[in-house]
Motif scaffolding. Structure first.
Motif, PDB file in Angstrom:
ATOM      1  N   LEU A  14      60.819  88.294 -46.957  1.00  0.00           N
ATOM      2  CA  LEU A  14      61.350  87.691 -45.731  1.00  0.00           C
ATOM      3  C   LEU A  14      60.287  87.661 -44.631  1.00  0.00           C
ATOM      4  O   LEU A  14      60.126  86.656 -43.929  1.00  0.00           O
ATOM      5  N   HIS A  15      59.557  88.756 -44.481  1.00  0.00           N
ATOM      6  CA  HIS A  15      58.503  88.826 -43.471  1.00  0.00           C
ATOM      7  C   HIS A  15      57.465  87.726 -43.666  1.00  0.00           C
ATOM      8  O   HIS A  15      57.151  86.971 -42.751  1.00  0.00           O
ATOM      9  N   TRP A  16      56.931  87.622 -44.868  1.00  0.00           N
ATOM     10  CA  TRP A  16      55.839  86.682 -45.116  1.00  0.00           C
ATOM     11  C   TRP A  16      56.305  85.226 -45.153  1.00  0.00           C
ATOM     12  O   TRP A  16      55.554  84.328 -44.769  1.00  0.00           O
ATOM     13  N   VAL A  17      57.539  84.965 -45.567  1.00  0.00           N
ATOM     14  CA  VAL A  17      58.066  83.594 -45.499  1.00  0.00           C
ATOM     15  C   VAL A  17      58.234  83.185 -44.039  1.00  0.00           C
ATOM     16  O   VAL A  17      57.889  82.058 -43.657  1.00  0.00           O
ATOM     17  N   ILE A  18      58.738  84.090 -43.202  1.00  0.00           N
ATOM     18  CA  ILE A  18      58.873  83.785 -41.774  1.00  0.00           C
ATOM     19  C   ILE A  18      57.499  83.566 -41.154  1.00  0.00           C
ATOM     20  O   ILE A  18      57.308  82.635 -40.356  1.00  0.00           O
ATOM     21  N   VAL A  19      56.517  84.377 -41.516  1.00  0.00           N
ATOM     22  CA  VAL A  19      55.142  84.185 -41.022  1.00  0.00           C
ATOM     23  C   VAL A  19      54.640  82.791 -41.393  1.00  0.00           C
ATOM     24  O   VAL A  19      54.093  82.061 -40.557  1.00  0.00           O
ATOM     25  N   ALA A  20      54.824  82.402 -42.647  1.00  0.00           N
ATOM     26  CA  ALA A  20      54.357  81.088 -43.110  1.00  0.00           C
ATOM     27  C   ALA A  20      55.066  79.958 -42.366  1.00  0.00           C
ATOM     28  O   ALA A  20      54.433  78.978 -41.956  1.00  0.00           O
ATOM     29  N   LEU A  21      56.377  80.096 -42.183  1.00  0.00           N
ATOM     30  CA  LEU A  21      57.123  79.049 -41.476  1.00  0.00           C
ATOM     31  C   LEU A  21      56.705  78.950 -40.012  1.00  0.00           C
ATOM     32  O   LEU A  21      56.603  77.843 -39.464  1.00  0.00           O
ATOM     33  N   LEU A  22      56.439  80.086 -39.370  1.00  0.00           N
ATOM     34  CA  LEU A  22      55.951  80.045 -37.985  1.00  0.00           C
ATOM     35  C   LEU A  22      54.560  79.408 -37.912  1.00  0.00           C
ATOM     36  O   LEU A  22      54.252  78.701 -36.953  1.00  0.00           O
ATOM     37  N   ALA A  23      53.751  79.648 -38.946  1.00  0.00           N
ATOM     38  CA  ALA A  23      52.415  79.036 -38.984  1.00  0.00           C
ATOM     39  C   ALA A  23      52.506  77.513 -39.107  1.00  0.00           C
ATOM     40  O   ALA A  23      51.615  76.791 -38.670  1.00  0.00           O
ATOM     41  N   VAL A  24      53.577  77.020 -39.692  1.00  0.00           N
ATOM     42  CA  VAL A  24      53.822  75.571 -39.777  1.00  0.00           C
ATOM     43  C   VAL A  24      54.495  75.080 -38.498  1.00  0.00           C
ATOM     44  O   VAL A  24      54.167  74.020 -37.970  1.00  0.00           O
ATOM     45  N   GLN A  25      55.426  75.866 -37.999  1.00  0.00           N
ATOM     46  CA  GLN A  25      56.252  75.466 -36.865  1.00  0.00           C
ATOM     47  C   GLN A  25      55.457  75.266 -35.579  1.00  0.00           C
ATOM     48  O   GLN A  25      55.679  74.292 -34.850  1.00  0.00           O
ATOM     49  N   TYR A  26      54.557  76.177 -35.267  1.00  0.00           N
ATOM     50  CA  TYR A  26      53.799  76.061 -34.020  1.00  0.00           C
ATOM     51  C   TYR A  26      52.984  74.769 -33.942  1.00  0.00           C
ATOM     52  O   TYR A  26      53.072  74.047 -32.956  1.00  0.00           O
ATOM     53  N   PRO A  27      52.190  74.421 -34.960  1.00  0.00           N
ATOM     54  CA  PRO A  27      51.441  73.152 -34.870  1.00  0.00           C
ATOM     55  C   PRO A  27      52.344  71.922 -34.761  1.00  0.00           C
ATOM     56  O   PRO A  27      52.028  70.983 -34.015  1.00  0.00           O
ATOM     57  N   ILE A  28      53.455  71.909 -35.480  1.00  0.00           N
ATOM     58  CA  ILE A  28      54.371  70.764 -35.368  1.00  0.00           C
ATOM     59  C   ILE A  28      54.858  70.649 -33.930  1.00  0.00           C
ATOM     60  O   ILE A  28      54.862  69.565 -33.342  1.00  0.00           O
ATOM     61  N   GLY A  29      55.272  71.767 -33.346  1.00  0.00           N
ATOM     62  CA  GLY A  29      55.778  71.759 -31.973  1.00  0.00           C
ATOM     63  C   GLY A  29      54.736  71.306 -30.966  1.00  0.00           C
ATOM     64  O   GLY A  29      55.046  70.582 -30.022  1.00  0.00           O
ATOM     65  N   TRP A  30      53.498  71.719 -31.143  1.00  0.00           N
ATOM     66  CA  TRP A  30      52.459  71.348 -30.190  1.00  0.00           C
ATOM     67  C   TRP A  30      51.985  69.916 -30.367  1.00  0.00           C
ATOM     68  O   TRP A  30      51.592  69.266 -29.402  1.00  0.00           O
ATOM     69  N   LEU A  31      51.992  69.419 -31.585  1.00  0.00           N
ATOM     70  CA  LEU A  31      51.426  68.103 -31.857  1.00  0.00           C
ATOM     71  C   LEU A  31      52.424  66.956 -31.785  1.00  0.00           C
ATOM     72  O   LEU A  31      52.025  65.798 -31.716  1.00  0.00           O
ATOM     73  N   MET A  32      53.713  67.253 -31.806  1.00  0.00           N
ATOM     74  CA  MET A  32      54.683  66.153 -31.791  1.00  0.00           C
ATOM     75  C   MET A  32      54.691  65.493 -30.410  1.00  0.00           C
ATOM     76  O   MET A  32      54.471  66.144 -29.390  1.00  0.00           O
ATOM     77  N   PRO A  33      54.925  64.193 -30.383  1.00  0.00           N
ATOM     78  CA  PRO A  33      54.933  63.482 -29.108  1.00  0.00           C
ATOM     79  C   PRO A  33      56.178  63.820 -28.287  1.00  0.00           C
ATOM     80  O   PRO A  33      57.199  64.237 -28.834  1.00  0.00           O
ATOM     81  N   ASP A  34      56.046  63.678 -26.963  1.00  0.00           N
ATOM     82  CA  ASP A  34      57.207  63.870 -26.090  1.00  0.00           C
ATOM     83  C   ASP A  34      58.238  62.795 -26.389  1.00  0.00           C
ATOM     84  O   ASP A  34      57.905  61.661 -26.729  1.00  0.00           O
ATOM     85  N   ILE A  35      59.478  63.169 -26.257  1.00  0.00           N
ATOM     86  CA  ILE A  35      60.572  62.215 -26.473  1.00  0.00           C
ATOM     87  C   ILE A  35      61.207  61.953 -25.119  1.00  0.00           C
ATOM     88  O   ILE A  35      61.663  62.877 -24.445  1.00  0.00           O
ATOM     89  N   HIS A  36      61.197  60.723 -24.723  1.00  0.00           N
ATOM     90  CA  HIS A  36      61.706  60.340 -23.415  1.00  0.00           C
ATOM     91  C   HIS A  36      63.194  60.017 -23.494  1.00  0.00           C
ATOM     92  O   HIS A  36      63.720  59.748 -24.577  1.00  0.00           O
ATOM     93  N   PRO A  37      63.883  60.062 -22.350  1.00  0.00           N
ATOM     94  CA  PRO A  37      65.322  59.754 -22.349  1.00  0.00           C
ATOM     95  C   PRO A  37      65.616  58.419 -23.034  1.00  0.00           C
ATOM     96  O   PRO A  37      64.902  57.435 -22.848  1.00  0.00           O
ATOM     97  N   GLY A  38      66.649  58.415 -23.844  1.00  0.00           N
ATOM     98  CA  GLY A  38      67.046  57.220 -24.561  1.00  0.00           C
ATOM     99  C   GLY A  38      66.286  56.992 -25.851  1.00  0.00           C
ATOM    100  O   GLY A  38      66.631  56.114 -26.624  1.00  0.00           O
ATOM    101  N   GLN A  39      65.247  57.779 -26.082  1.00  0.00           N
ATOM    102  CA  GLN A  39      64.428  57.639 -27.285  1.00  0.00           C
ATOM    103  C   GLN A  39      64.958  58.591 -28.364  1.00  0.00           C
ATOM    104  O   GLN A  39      65.316  59.730 -28.082  1.00  0.00           O
ATOM    105  N   ALA A  40      65.034  58.119 -29.582  1.00  0.00           N
ATOM    106  CA  ALA A  40      65.516  58.954 -30.690  1.00  0.00           C
ATOM    107  C   ALA A  40      64.397  59.870 -31.178  1.00  0.00           C
ATOM    108  O   ALA A  40      63.229  59.470 -31.209  1.00  0.00           O
TER     109      ALA A  40
END
Length: 176
Positions: A14-40
């Motif tokens: 559980l520890h290492w799977v969560i570590v791996a998922l956080l290692a994926v999650q942070y870059p996705i969160g930082w690199l995804m474009p902003d979503i403006h109102p009305g935009q899907a």
């Protein structure tokens, strides 16, 4: 704290799977474009929220596992290190929970229709409310940065135990 002396296979997994998922999650969160109102939300947001839900479920399972399968503190550590280690671990649980839940609530306040890896729609935890969404987004960002700082501290101390102190504390969480 009573319990076994080493973490078992389930706790380690559980520890290492969560570590791996956080290692994926942070870059996705930082690199995804902003979503403006009305935009899907696009693929990046769908994956970010989906990974967040998986992390949320796993951290709850990990927390339950820790409560039902306690591991004794490392007896070779001075009392201040045992206490600070315990405090950091509990703060990690709290911050992972706060980050994932606040992200889900933020998406809910934005009124987004989001699916879990494009397979099924996710229930929204709140209704569309732009002002509340902005406030929750601030909390989400504060939680994610606090979590990142705490993760870096946790990794630095773990590496210090591995390479400087050489006291085998880190081996308690490494695969055998």
């Amino acid at each position: 704290m009573p319990g076994q002396l080493h973490y078992g296979a389930t706790a380690k997994l559980l520890h290492w799977v969560i570590v791996a998922l956080l290692a994926v999650q942070y870059p996705i969160g930082w690199l995804m474009p902003d979503i403006h109102p009305g935009q899907a939300p696009g693929a990046a947001m769908t994956f970010h929220i989906s990974f967040g839900i998986v992390i949320l479920v796993l951290i709850v399972v990990r927390l339950i596992w820790r409560l039902t399968h306690p591991v004794a503190s490392e007896s070779s550590l001075p009392p201040w290190q045992r206490l600070s280690s315990e405090a950091v671990h509990w703060m990690l649980y709290v911050l992972v929970l706060a980050t994932t839940v606040s992200g889900w609530v933020f998406a809910s306040f934005r009124g987004w229709a989001v699916s879990f890896f494009y397979m099924m729609p996710l229930p929204m935890l709140a209704s569309d409310n732009a002002a509340a969404g902005k406030a929750i987004d601030g909390l989400h960002q504060a939680a994610e940065w606090s979590l990142l700082v705490l993760i870096c501290l946790h990794v630095a101390v773990a590496l210090a135990h591995l390479f400087i102190y050489r006291d085998h504390v880190m081996q308690r969480m490494l695969p055998k």
